[in-house]
Design an enzyme around this catalytic site. Structure first.
Site, PDB file in Angstrom:
ATOM      1  N   GLU A   1       0.804  -1.223   0.000  1.00  0.00           N
ATOM      2  CA  GLU A   1       0.000   0.000   0.000  1.00  0.00           C
ATOM      3  C   GLU A   1       0.837   1.273   0.000  1.00  0.00           C
ATOM      4  O   GLU A   1       0.330   2.354   0.295  1.00  0.00           O
ATOM      5  CB  GLU A   1      -0.928   0.040   1.227  1.00  0.00           C
ATOM      6  CG  GLU A   1      -1.780  -1.187   1.400  1.00  0.00           C
ATOM      7  CD  GLU A   1      -2.304  -1.323   2.827  1.00  0.00           C
ATOM      8  OE1 GLU A   1      -2.162  -0.367   3.618  1.00  0.00           O
ATOM      9  OE2 GLU A   1      -2.847  -2.383   3.155  1.00  0.00           O
ATOM     10  N   GLY A   2       2.120   1.188  -0.294  1.00  0.00           N
ATOM     11  CA  GLY A   2       2.963   2.369  -0.296  1.00  0.00           C
ATOM     12  C   GLY A   2       3.412   2.816   1.078  1.00  0.00           C
ATOM     13  O   GLY A   2       4.064   3.856   1.210  1.00  0.00           O
TER      14      GLY A   2
END
Length: 386
Positions: A323-324
């Protein structure tokens, strides 16, 4: 297979400005803080200066997290600790502010953009700005069938390019790139193994939500079977993505290449972004000069891909959540490098006498320096030289 000619990227992508980088290095040599004392922050500042074509480097003021989302059919083989088709739940949590990337983004005041490429859900259940680039509902089970049709692969790739253009046009000056997927690390493992010429076991990791040994063996077998389908199409990167990638990974590859065309620097997150970057490198060898690897997640596929691209992670955090989130941890480091490179003062120049000798003191006092000179008659005596 497609009217989209990926070879064009080789000509379109230029390296960051080498002359500006040399200017940034020269400026660094003049700073009051000794060269090398800031470690890799020096390199980061010089990289940013070259990417921006600016010395001193401009501050990073408009970063953005961009997350490509999708479900992968291979998750139906229980290769993930999450249920197949459940990536939409993660997306909703991101949008509602309950995921790690959401918390970090709030703390750092960075907007988060989610791009649904192939979530296995009704598109009407998500906001229009999330689903407007969607290509299909879920991607195919890559051990026995293609992830995408040729037309879907082209549409996903073009969607990724369009997102890069939208970000560049809106003034985004740095992208933190990540994925929200279930089964994505399995597809990423296939891409890395195929492009690096390794066996499935070398790239098979435990995933974002760690799997047990039995699930790991199922995942390894799935990568092995998909790898057999990938090897015959290695010469065609778009076909490779259609065969064993998925809509989200294909879009991410298009995004990375178009971001390099638009001279938009990107911070890579984990194994999924690394796999897409590896595919993009095969398309255009100069493209990795526009990316920086944020962290070492501990996933073997990520380590293999980054090593092949000669990208050294900034942080050894071992963040596997995706998800970064891990990439976002590195953002303050990049911003700090820009601030230090731009704001640290340069050493004052030492006065020089007419003969070019610096720091010669007057015999009458150590504080009086010879040859500090003005528009005096060049034939006359030098002031203070008596």
């Amino acid at each position: 297979m497609s009217s989209l000619n990926l070879d064009d990227f080789t000509d379109l992508i230029e390296r960051p400005d080498g002359g500006v980088r040399r200017d940034a290095e020269a400026r660094r040599e003049r700073l009051a803080v000794p060269p090398g004392s800031l470690g890799r922050l020096d390199d980061l500042g010089e990289w940013l200066a070259a990417a921006q074509s600016a010395v001193p480097v401009r501050p990073i003021e408009r970063p953005r997290v961009v997350l490509f989302a999708g479900d992968h059919g291979i998750a139906g083989l229980d290769v993930s600790a999450r249920a197949a088709g459940s990536a939409v739940e993660l997306v909703r949590e991101v949008l509602d502010g309950g995921r790690p990337v959401s918390v970090l983004a709030r703390r750092l005041a960075v907007p988060v953009r989610v791009v649904d490429m192939a979530l296995d859900c009704d598109p009407g259940s998500l906001p229009e700005d999330v689903v407007r680039h969607r290509v299909r509902r879920g991607s195919g089970r890559i051990d026995i069938e293609d992830a995408l049709s040729a037309e879907e692969a082209e549409a996903a790739f073009l969607a990724g390019m369009a997102v890069a253009d939208e970000e560049a046009d809106s003034g985004t000056d740095l992208v933190v790139l990540g994925d929200v997927s279930v089964g994505g690390t399995t597809a990423a493992g296939v891409l890395v193994a195929a492009l690096c010429g390794t066996d499935a076991s070398v790239v098979t990791g435990r995933g974002g939500l760690a799997i047990d040994d039995l699930a790991w063996m199922r995942k390894c077998a799935a990568i092995r079977d998909a790898l057999r389908r990938a090897r015959p199409v290695l010469g065609d990167q778009l076909r490779l993505l259609a065969t064993v990638g998925g809509a989200d990974l294909t879009a991410m590859t298009g995004f990375l290449l178009q971001a390099a065309v638009r001279k938009l620097p990107v911070v890579l997150d984990g194994v999924v972004t690394a796999a897409c970057a590896l595919v993009a490198q095969r398309v255009a060898f100069r493209a990795p000069d526009w990316w920086v690897a944020a962290h070492a997640s501990g996933e073997p596929g990520q380590a293999k891909a980054l090593d092949r691209m000669a990208l050294e992670p900034l942080l050894p955090q071992g963040v596997t959540v995706g998800e970064g989130a891990g990439a976002l941890l590195a953002l303050p480091l990049v911003q700090a490098a820009a601030a230090l490179a731009a704001e640290l003062p340069e050493r004052p120049e030492r006065p020089v006498d007419v003969a070019g000798v610096a720091g010669v003191a007057d015999a009458a006092g150590a504080g009086d320096v010879v040859g500090a000179v003005g528009p005096a008659d060049p034939a006359g005596p030098v002031a203070g030289a008596e």
